[in-house]
Design a protein around this motif. Structure first.
Motif, PDB file in Angstrom:
ATOM      1  N   ALA A 139      59.063   0.784  50.517  1.00  0.00           N
ATOM      2  CA  ALA A 139      59.170   1.088  49.087  1.00  0.00           C
ATOM      3  C   ALA A 139      59.819   2.452  48.868  1.00  0.00           C
ATOM      4  O   ALA A 139      60.678   2.613  47.993  1.00  0.00           O
ATOM      5  CB  ALA A 139      57.797   1.042  48.427  1.00  0.00           C
ATOM      6  N   ARG A 140      59.432   3.448  49.677  1.00  0.00           N
ATOM      7  CA  ARG A 140      60.027   4.783  49.560  1.00  0.00           C
ATOM      8  C   ARG A 140      61.520   4.736  49.872  1.00  0.00           C
ATOM      9  O   ARG A 140      62.329   5.326  49.168  1.00  0.00           O
ATOM     10  CB  ARG A 140      59.320   5.770  50.490  1.00  0.00           C
TER      11      ARG A 140
ATOM     12  N   ARG B 179      54.621   0.882  52.240  1.00  0.00           N
ATOM     13  CA  ARG B 179      54.873   2.163  51.560  1.00  0.00           C
ATOM     14  C   ARG B 179      56.210   2.771  52.001  1.00  0.00           C
ATOM     15  O   ARG B 179      56.974   3.272  51.181  1.00  0.00           O
ATOM     16  CB  ARG B 179      53.736   3.146  51.814  1.00  0.00           C
ATOM     17  N   ARG B 180      56.476   2.718  53.291  1.00  0.00           N
ATOM     18  CA  ARG B 180      57.727   3.293  53.791  1.00  0.00           C
ATOM     19  C   ARG B 180      58.937   2.513  53.288  1.00  0.00           C
ATOM     20  O   ARG B 180      59.956   3.091  52.925  1.00  0.00           O
ATOM     21  CB  ARG B 180      57.714   3.363  55.315  1.00  0.00           C
TER      22      ARG B 180
ATOM     23  N   GLN C  62      63.468   2.256  49.520  1.00  0.00           N
ATOM     24  CA  GLN C  62      64.139   1.580  48.411  1.00  0.00           C
ATOM     25  C   GLN C  62      64.286   2.537  47.227  1.00  0.00           C
ATOM     26  O   GLN C  62      65.342   2.588  46.601  1.00  0.00           O
ATOM     27  CB  GLN C  62      63.367   0.331  48.003  1.00  0.00           C
ATOM     28  N   GLU C  63      63.271   3.321  46.924  1.00  0.00           N
ATOM     29  CA  GLU C  63      63.318   4.274  45.813  1.00  0.00           C
ATOM     30  C   GLU C  63      64.415   5.318  45.991  1.00  0.00           C
ATOM     31  O   GLU C  63      65.059   5.710  45.025  1.00  0.00           O
ATOM     32  CB  GLU C  63      61.970   4.990  45.659  1.00  0.00           C
ATOM     33  N   VAL C  64      64.621   5.790  47.217  1.00  0.00           N
ATOM     34  CA  VAL C  64      65.631   6.828  47.453  1.00  0.00           C
ATOM     35  C   VAL C  64      67.016   6.249  47.728  1.00  0.00           C
ATOM     36  O   VAL C  64      67.970   6.997  47.923  1.00  0.00           O
ATOM     37  CB  VAL C  64      65.219   7.797  48.593  1.00  0.00           C
ATOM     38  N   GLY C  65      67.138   4.915  47.749  1.00  0.00           N
ATOM     39  CA  GLY C  65      68.448   4.289  47.883  1.00  0.00           C
ATOM     40  C   GLY C  65      68.879   3.951  49.297  1.00  0.00           C
ATOM     41  O   GLY C  65      70.009   3.507  49.496  1.00  0.00           O
TER      42      GLY C  65
ATOM     43  N   GLU D 247      68.921  -1.109  49.641  1.00  0.00           N
ATOM     44  CA  GLU D 247      69.422  -1.576  48.354  1.00  0.00           C
ATOM     45  C   GLU D 247      68.892  -2.951  47.996  1.00  0.00           C
ATOM     46  O   GLU D 247      69.008  -3.383  46.876  1.00  0.00           O
ATOM     47  CB  GLU D 247      70.949  -1.599  48.366  1.00  0.00           C
TER      48      GLU D 247
END
Length: 151
Positions: free
Chosen positions: A40-41, A37-38, A43-46, A49
């Protein structure tokens, strides 16, 4: 933005990018789900990369590396865009950087040998649009190439 667990995950992954989220979790003492989860988070916020392979160009027969410092004809409105678009199409260009100052763009080029580099330079580089000046720096040795950050 990042807490201690995030920094520990990133530090461990920087040292060994082949680790799975489960292995990362074990290494820093959290559950695999929490690690996934961490990651993935981040990665979502950039922050992350992606994960990439590091290729030793010399092991593949590319013995020459040259850095070209290019000054563009800035009287042309689209000089940067057109130059960069054309430079991206040259397969031997491994890196493109832009700068403020006397040098506008730096191209990193790999070649099998000097004859190959000469062909790339003459047939591909010199035909790129909007070049007003170009200087070559031949790489002798790579002393440090570290992308890991001190987290």
């Amino acid at each position: 933005m990042l807490d201690d667990i995030d920094r520990r995950l990133l530090r461990r992954w920087q040292s060994d990018a082949s680790l799975s989220p489960g292995e990362l979790a074990d290494a820093i003492g959290i559950t695999a789900g929490k690690a996934a989860r961490r990651l993935a988070r981040m990665q979502e916020v950039g922050v992350l990369e992606g994960v990439s392979a590091v290729i030793d160009w010399a092991a593949l027969g590319y013995a020459v590396e040259v850095s070209l410092r290019v000054t563009l004809d800035k009287t042309q409105a689209r000089a940067f865009d057109e130059f960069i678009e054309a430079a991206r199409a040259v397969p031997e260009v491994t890196e493109i950087q832009t700068f403020l100052g006397r040098v506008d763009v730096r191209l990193n080029i790999v070649a099998r040998d000097m004859a190959h580099y000469q062909r790339i330079y003459r047939d591909r580089v010199l035909t790129l649009p909007h070049i007003s000046d170009i200087a070559a720096l031949m790489q002798i040795a790579r002393i440090k190439a570290e992308e890991a950050l001190p987290l």
